[in-house]
Design a protein around this motif. Structure first.
Motif, PDB file in Angstrom:
ATOM      1  N   THR A 151      -3.005  -2.092  60.465  1.00  0.00           N
ATOM      2  CA  THR A 151      -2.947  -0.660  60.198  1.00  0.00           C
ATOM      3  C   THR A 151      -4.027  -0.279  59.194  1.00  0.00           C
ATOM      4  O   THR A 151      -4.205  -0.957  58.188  1.00  0.00           O
TER       5      THR A 151
ATOM      6  N   GLU B 283      -4.814   1.668  56.347  1.00  0.00           N
ATOM      7  CA  GLU B 283      -4.119   2.431  55.314  1.00  0.00           C
ATOM      8  C   GLU B 283      -4.812   2.198  53.982  1.00  0.00           C
ATOM      9  O   GLU B 283      -5.580   1.245  53.828  1.00  0.00           O
ATOM     10  N   ASN B 284      -4.538   3.058  53.041  1.00  0.00           N
ATOM     11  CA  ASN B 284      -5.150   2.936  51.726  1.00  0.00           C
ATOM     12  C   ASN B 284      -4.080   3.207  50.673  1.00  0.00           C
ATOM     13  O   ASN B 284      -4.120   4.205  49.972  1.00  0.00           O
ATOM     14  N   ASP B 285      -3.102   2.272  50.596  1.00  0.00           N
ATOM     15  CA  ASP B 285      -2.029   2.447  49.618  1.00  0.00           C
ATOM     16  C   ASP B 285      -2.008   1.335  48.574  1.00  0.00           C
ATOM     17  O   ASP B 285      -1.040   1.173  47.849  1.00  0.00           O
ATOM     18  N   GLY B 286      -3.076   0.565  48.506  1.00  0.00           N
ATOM     19  CA  GLY B 286      -3.182  -0.476  47.492  1.00  0.00           C
ATOM     20  C   GLY B 286      -2.627  -1.814  47.956  1.00  0.00           C
ATOM     21  O   GLY B 286      -1.822  -1.881  48.874  1.00  0.00           O
TER      22      GLY B 286
ATOM     23  N   ASN C 262      -0.638  -3.773  46.400  1.00  0.00           N
ATOM     24  CA  ASN C 262       0.707  -4.069  45.906  1.00  0.00           C
ATOM     25  C   ASN C 262       1.784  -3.228  46.575  1.00  0.00           C
ATOM     26  O   ASN C 262       2.926  -3.234  46.145  1.00  0.00           O
ATOM     27  N   THR C 263       1.417  -2.486  47.625  1.00  0.00           N
ATOM     28  CA  THR C 263       2.368  -1.632  48.326  1.00  0.00           C
ATOM     29  C   THR C 263       2.346  -1.974  49.807  1.00  0.00           C
ATOM     30  O   THR C 263       1.327  -1.793  50.475  1.00  0.00           O
ATOM     31  N   GLY C 264       3.454  -2.477  50.330  1.00  0.00           N
ATOM     32  CA  GLY C 264       3.527  -2.819  51.752  1.00  0.00           C
ATOM     33  C   GLY C 264       2.518  -3.879  52.134  1.00  0.00           C
ATOM     34  O   GLY C 264       2.203  -4.780  51.363  1.00  0.00           O
TER      35      GLY C 264
ATOM     36  N   SER D 225      -4.077  -3.912  53.973  1.00  0.00           N
ATOM     37  CA  SER D 225      -5.014  -3.561  55.037  1.00  0.00           C
ATOM     38  C   SER D 225      -6.424  -3.975  54.616  1.00  0.00           C
ATOM     39  O   SER D 225      -6.685  -4.275  53.443  1.00  0.00           O
TER      40      SER D 225
ATOM     41  N   ARG E 260      -8.870  -1.958  54.383  1.00  0.00           N
ATOM     42  CA  ARG E 260      -9.285  -0.903  53.447  1.00  0.00           C
ATOM     43  C   ARG E 260      -8.695  -1.156  52.055  1.00  0.00           C
ATOM     44  O   ARG E 260      -9.377  -0.987  51.045  1.00  0.00           O
ATOM     45  N   ASP E 261      -7.428  -1.574  51.992  1.00  0.00           N
ATOM     46  CA  ASP E 261      -6.797  -1.924  50.709  1.00  0.00           C
ATOM     47  C   ASP E 261      -7.567  -3.052  50.026  1.00  0.00           C
ATOM     48  O   ASP E 261      -7.853  -2.997  48.830  1.00  0.00           O
TER      49      ASP E 261
ATOM     50  N   GLU F  33      -8.861   6.042  59.184  1.00  0.00           N
ATOM     51  CA  GLU F  33      -9.052   6.735  57.903  1.00  0.00           C
ATOM     52  C   GLU F  33     -10.530   6.953  57.579  1.00  0.00           C
ATOM     53  O   GLU F  33     -10.873   7.248  56.447  1.00  0.00           O
TER      54      GLU F  33
END
Length: 84
Positions: A10, A12-15, A17-19, A22, A24-25, A59
């Motif tokens: 996926t 995503e760009n949520d860091g 340490n979250t889920g 990716s 991008r993370d 994204e």
């Protein structure tokens, strides 16, 4: 130097340490000289190159601002297994 393991296809760009982590993370968290690898259970399931996961960049483009090693050879055979 740190190693980040991408464990979701996926975009995503949520860091890291979250889920899931990716690509991008991982790029966002990495520092110059760090390494990014891909979890073989996600990107090379059952050792089958035909079932590789694909990362669709939903994204936008990935922006690299420093030198990183992104290793797309998931199974260690010298051939890239990850396609963007």
């Amino acid at each position: 130097m740190a190693t980040f393991t991408v464990n979701t296809a996926t975009d995503e760009n949520d860091g890291v340490n979250t889920g899931g982590v990716s690509l991008r993370d991982a790029i966002g968290a990495a520092q110059a000289g760090d390494r990014i690898e891909f979890d073989s259970s996600v990107f090379f399931p059952n050792g089958d190159a035909l079932s590789n996961a694909t990362i669709a960049l939903t994204e936008g483009v990935l922006v690299l601002t420093q030198d990183l090693v992104i290793d797309g050879d998931v199974n260690g055979d010298g051939i890239a297994d990850v396609t963007l």
